[in-house]
Design an enzyme around this catalytic site. Sequence first.
Site, short mmCIF file in Angstrom:
data_model
loop_
_atom_site.label_atom_id
_atom_site.label_comp_id
_atom_site.label_asym_id
_atom_site.label_seq_id
_atom_site.Cartn_x
_atom_site.Cartn_y
_atom_site.Cartn_z
N ARG A 1 0.86 -1.19 0.00
CA ARG A 1 0.00 0.00 0.00
C ARG A 1 0.89 1.24 0.00
O ARG A 1 0.91 1.98 0.98
CB ARG A 1 -0.90 0.03 1.25
N ASP B 1 0.71 -10.08 5.50
CA ASP B 1 -0.42 -9.26 5.07
C ASP B 1 -1.73 -10.00 4.90
O ASP B 1 -2.78 -9.54 5.33
CB ASP B 1 -0.08 -8.58 3.73
N THR B 2 -1.68 -11.15 4.25
CA THR B 2 -2.90 -11.76 3.74
C THR B 2 -3.86 -12.23 4.83
O THR B 2 -5.07 -12.06 4.71
CB THR B 2 -2.54 -12.96 2.86
N CYS C 1 -1.71 -21.03 -3.50
CA CYS C 1 -1.06 -20.56 -2.27
C CYS C 1 -0.33 -21.65 -1.48
O CYS C 1 -0.92 -22.67 -1.12
CB CYS C 1 -2.11 -19.90 -1.38
N LEU C 2 0.91 -21.36 -1.16
CA LEU C 2 1.71 -22.28 -0.34
C LEU C 2 1.28 -22.23 1.12
O LEU C 2 1.41 -23.21 1.85
CB LEU C 2 3.18 -21.86 -0.45
N GLY C 3 0.77 -21.05 1.55
CA GLY C 3 0.48 -20.85 2.98
C GLY C 3 -0.98 -21.10 3.35
O GLY C 3 -1.40 -20.73 4.45
C1 HEM Z 1 -5.94 -16.04 3.81
C2 HEM Z 1 -4.67 -15.79 3.55
C3 HEM Z 1 -4.04 -15.94 2.20
C4 HEM Z 1 -4.59 -15.73 0.97
C5 HEM Z 1 -6.01 -15.27 0.65
C6 HEM Z 1 -3.55 -16.02 -0.01
C7 HEM Z 1 -3.72 -15.92 -1.36
C8 HEM Z 1 -2.79 -16.32 -2.30
C9 HEM Z 1 -3.01 -16.32 -3.73
C10 HEM Z 1 -4.28 -15.83 -4.41
C11 HEM Z 1 -1.90 -16.82 -4.32
C12 HEM Z 1 -1.67 -17.05 -5.82
C13 HEM Z 1 -0.77 -16.00 -6.43
C14 HEM Z 1 -0.68 -16.11 -7.94
O1 HEM Z 1 -1.25 -17.03 -8.53
O2 HEM Z 1 -0.05 -15.22 -8.54
C15 HEM Z 1 -0.96 -17.12 -3.26
C16 HEM Z 1 0.32 -17.63 -3.47
C17 HEM Z 1 1.23 -17.77 -2.46
N1 HEM Z 1 1.02 -17.60 -1.10
FE1 HEM Z 1 -0.72 -17.13 -0.23
N2 HEM Z 1 -2.41 -16.39 0.64
C18 HEM Z 1 -2.67 -16.37 1.99
C19 HEM Z 1 -1.78 -16.67 3.01
C20 HEM Z 1 -0.46 -17.00 2.82
C21 HEM Z 1 0.48 -17.21 3.87
C22 HEM Z 1 0.19 -17.10 5.37
C23 HEM Z 1 1.66 -17.50 3.30
C24 HEM Z 1 2.91 -17.78 4.06
C25 HEM Z 1 3.96 -18.28 3.61
C26 HEM Z 1 1.46 -17.49 1.85
C27 HEM Z 1 2.41 -17.77 0.90
C28 HEM Z 1 2.19 -17.85 -0.45
C29 HEM Z 1 3.23 -18.19 -1.41
C30 HEM Z 1 4.66 -18.54 -1.10
C31 HEM Z 1 2.63 -18.15 -2.67
C32 HEM Z 1 3.28 -18.42 -4.02
C33 HEM Z 1 3.10 -19.87 -4.39
C34 HEM Z 1 3.73 -20.23 -5.73
O3 HEM Z 1 4.00 -19.34 -6.54
O4 HEM Z 1 3.91 -21.42 -5.96
N3 HEM Z 1 0.15 -17.19 1.61
N4 HEM Z 1 -1.53 -16.82 -2.04
#
Ligand code: HEM
Length: 393
Positions: free
Chosen positions: A167, A238-239, A345-347
């Site tokens: 932001r 953040d998410t 998403c990994l997380g």
């Molecule tokens: C409710 C919470 C969360 C939401 C809604 C969320 C949402 C997303 C989304 C939509 C993507 C896809 C991105 C893309 O396709 O360009 C993503 C990827 C990812 N998220 Fe989350 N996320 C959340 C929590 C987290 C947390 C806590 C982590 C902690 C490590 C995390 C780590 C990642 C990573 C590493 C990727 C990339 C995966 C890849 O490229 O293979 N996320 N997330």
Amino acid sequence: MTDTAPHSHYTLERPEEAEDPQTIYRELRDNAPVARLAGRATSHTLTISRHEDVVSALRTPEVFSSDSSAVEIGNTRPLVPLQVDPPHHSKHRKALDPLFAPRQMAKYEPRVRELIRELIDAVVEQGHCNFHEAVAEPLPSTIFLELLGLPVSRVHEFVALKDGIIRPPAGSMEERFQKVRATGQKIYAVLEEVVDARMAERQDDFLSTIIDAEVDGQPLTRDDVVDIGYLFFLAGLDTVSASLDCMMAFLAQNPDHRQRLVDDPAIIPHAIEEMLRYETPVPTVPRITASDTEVSGCPMSAGTPITVLLGSANTDERVWDRPDEVDFDRESNRHLAFGGGVHRCLGSHLARMELRVALEEWHARVPDYRLAEGLELKYSPGIRQVDNLELVW
Ligand code: HEM
């Protein structure tokens, strides 16, 4: 190849649009499934809004690439694994997936429960709080810094750095980019300092595990570890905060839904999936076309930046029954709030566990709450955070 996408007056960048994006999504799906919006960032991209097109883009990374030119988030090398396309991508996921597996995440549940109880203790007697500041921000930030192995004592500094990327303060596009790049350099400096310390002496944390991980039989380089850490820094800080904000804002305005969580906590996991679907806190993901292609009849040349509207796919009446109704009993809920395809998403298991524990503990202690009198919620564009979530009970 010239695209034929109609221009739209929507930006998806104004706060009032972030409050009710579902109305905009519907108009785009019906009238301009591929569109050029009018925002500072969105006018450089084409939006894709129909579920079928969104799924197709997520599942064809060879055409809809995630390489680092798809978005400006202050990094000078690709974020790993987000900005790595197949086939290298899967090698990184193979190394990282076990760290975030459900069984691993379950080990952290007692610590999450302990922390949320402390955070609730601090506000429960006062009868009101800014939920974002009191709970939604400190809970996932503290947990994630502890997991990763970054000093929790510097949480405010790290949250400010993350906000400086996600932001950035208003201004011209060039000014924003400059600030984002300067913030990116500070994030690199923090990560390099901690990664160097862990390389010298391992501890019981994710960074140490990642340092010892192998990809394709080779140890990761210092840059690889920093590039993974940079993405985690943004994603982990953040998410979940934004998702908790969106969910509590919804529940505070919908007492019947709130009461169901109080009466029957077993429904909380279903409620979380349904609120993730409807709110889609991460509403868009960026891509860039790697070759000439076509979406819903609109030609696109190679190198076109794309904004994939996950939030729109999650409310598309072409696939969802009563998409604008938040129904905690919805039978099938294959939403795209965590993305789809190889970059899913990994997380997600960590996020789901934190959200569940937070909603369980909050509703057990503060069952009856509402928005403060006269409050107008302010949703941030991009990832949908609600900074001014003043609740009373
Ligand atoms: C409710 C919470 C969360 C939401 C809604 C969320 C949402 C997303 C989304 C939509 C993507 C896809 C991105 C893309 O396709 O360009 C993503 C990827 C990812 N998220 Fe989350 N996320 C959340 C929590 C987290 C947390 C806590 C982590 C902690 C490590 C995390 C780590 C990642 C990573 C590493 C990727 C990339 C995966 C890849 O490229 O293979 N996320 N997330």
